[in-house]
Design a protein around this motif. Sequence first.
Motif, PDB file in Angstrom:
ATOM      1  N   TYR A 138       0.829  -1.198   0.000  1.00 20.11           N
ATOM      2  CA  TYR A 138       0.000   0.000   0.000  1.00 20.11           C
ATOM      3  C   TYR A 138       0.873   1.261   0.000  1.00 20.11           C
TER       4      TYR A 138
ATOM      5  N   PHE B 283      -6.852   0.546  -3.532  1.00 18.66           N
ATOM      6  CA  PHE B 283      -7.430  -0.623  -2.872  1.00 18.66           C
ATOM      7  C   PHE B 283      -8.014  -1.601  -3.894  1.00 18.66           C
TER       8      PHE B 283
ATOM      9  N   LEU C 240      -4.993  -3.619  -4.846  1.00 18.02           N
ATOM     10  CA  LEU C 240      -4.616  -4.589  -3.812  1.00 18.02           C
ATOM     11  C   LEU C 240      -5.586  -5.760  -3.777  1.00 18.02           C
ATOM     12  N   LEU C 241      -6.878  -5.495  -3.966  1.00 15.79           N
ATOM     13  CA  LEU C 241      -7.856  -6.587  -3.969  1.00 15.79           C
ATOM     14  C   LEU C 241      -7.672  -7.484  -5.185  1.00 15.79           C
TER      15      LEU C 241
ATOM     16  N   CYS D   8      -8.415  -5.818   2.591  1.00 15.26           N
ATOM     17  CA  CYS D   8      -7.461  -6.385   1.629  1.00 15.26           C
ATOM     18  C   CYS D   8      -6.626  -7.482   2.267  1.00 15.26           C
TER      19      CYS D   8
END
Length: 488
Positions: free
Chosen positions: A349, A390, A393-394, A469
Amino acid sequence: MYAKELFKHEWLRTIRSSISAQSLATKIFWGFYLLINGVALFALGLFSPLMFEEIFPTLSTLQVLSGLLPFLMLAGLVVRLFLQPLSRIEEDGYRQLPIPRRSIVQYLILRPLANPINYYAFVFLLLPFCIMTGSRNGIVAGATALCTTLLLTITNTLLAPYLKRILGEGIRFYLVVLGFIGLLVAAEASGIAPWIGRLFDFASSLNIWIECLLLVAIIAGSYVASQAYFKHHYYPRERSGKSRERYESLNFVRQYGMVGEMIALHMKLLRRSKRIRNAFIFSFVLMFYGLLFYRQDSQPLFSLALIANLVVSTLMLMMSQWTIRWDCAFFDGLMAQAITARTYIRSHYIMLMALNLISFLLTTPYFLMGQEIIFVHLTFLLWNSGVGIFIILLLASFNKGYIDLLQGGAMNQQGTSFHNFLAAVPVILLGPLFLAVLSIFTDRYTAEIIVGSTGLLGLLLHKPLIELCTRVFIRQKYSLAESFRERK
């Protein structure tokens, strides 16, 4: 005899490599892409003699070709310097065999001539041009054009690897090439040294066979210079004592504990990877897309938002396809360490957030182009910082498959599949589409405020989103580890 066997081994290695074992969708996509470009180049080659007659009515087709020859050579060299990989050989396997050194050197020098992709432009662009020239100006003119363009292709194919070996493949290489191109463009645009017209006039005044002799001399010189290079560099992967680790001290990130250690590991990995380094270079090229599209009047809001999204967050978006996957070579070792899943996800992140901010700072000169550019850039900075990051990341937890980062990035589709293209769609299109839909029900600036506020809300809620996540990653990490072990 030895060179023939080496070429045979290289062919077998190529057809058995992981690059050739791509999914059917990926093969269809790249085949369709090359076919479309080939058709466009073929049409350009056929109609080029007709365009030359209209643009240069006082010059013959061969004279125009003679004048354009230096520019074609320069353009071909630039493209090959970025896309044509250096010839390599697995030294450990061949050291034990009684193969003469001269055979290995000849193989390394001449190997690019056996690669069909190096003749792509010749077959689809230059060959139709020669055929059309012969049909309009006679067989002699067509044969002359064919001989000239073939020598030009061979010259660029042999000269580009030698220049690349001399300059190296690191950041210095890209800086030298891009700096040289920038100086040429600046000299022509500023009018200080208008070299294009003068060079064309001088080259078109020469006999085309004189230029052919110069090309033959360059080919011979490239071959002799490459042999001299390999006299001092016996093995192409030989490393000197000058190449030492320069990134041992990353205390400015290591001071933040385990997260800092993971970020330092990511920074080293990104710095050493040829494939990601090439992606970074391409990302900086994408940042200049605003110069092409921002100047257009009455541009649709969706198109403007799409370009702004690519320009503002190009580094983050380029790295989205490799997030988590760049650890595939030592993923099992990382998961066996005393590193929590939240720490691992948080390090990614922070890396993506840093790339997003760097892209935004590098594109701030666009603010000089108007107030609307400032608003749309700030909107997508907030959107990608709070939402897009995000999504990456997912989706990264479901992006499986081993990827070799040590290989070059040019024309290399190893480890890519149709799922990679699908994963990039929501990251690139969701924000601009959301903005365009909102602009239907309200005015443009209100829509930008809503989109930016949504991203700001995601920033404020970054802790629970990181937890989300992390939970998804924990459920998928064993499946990821299994897919990373399969290096087919």
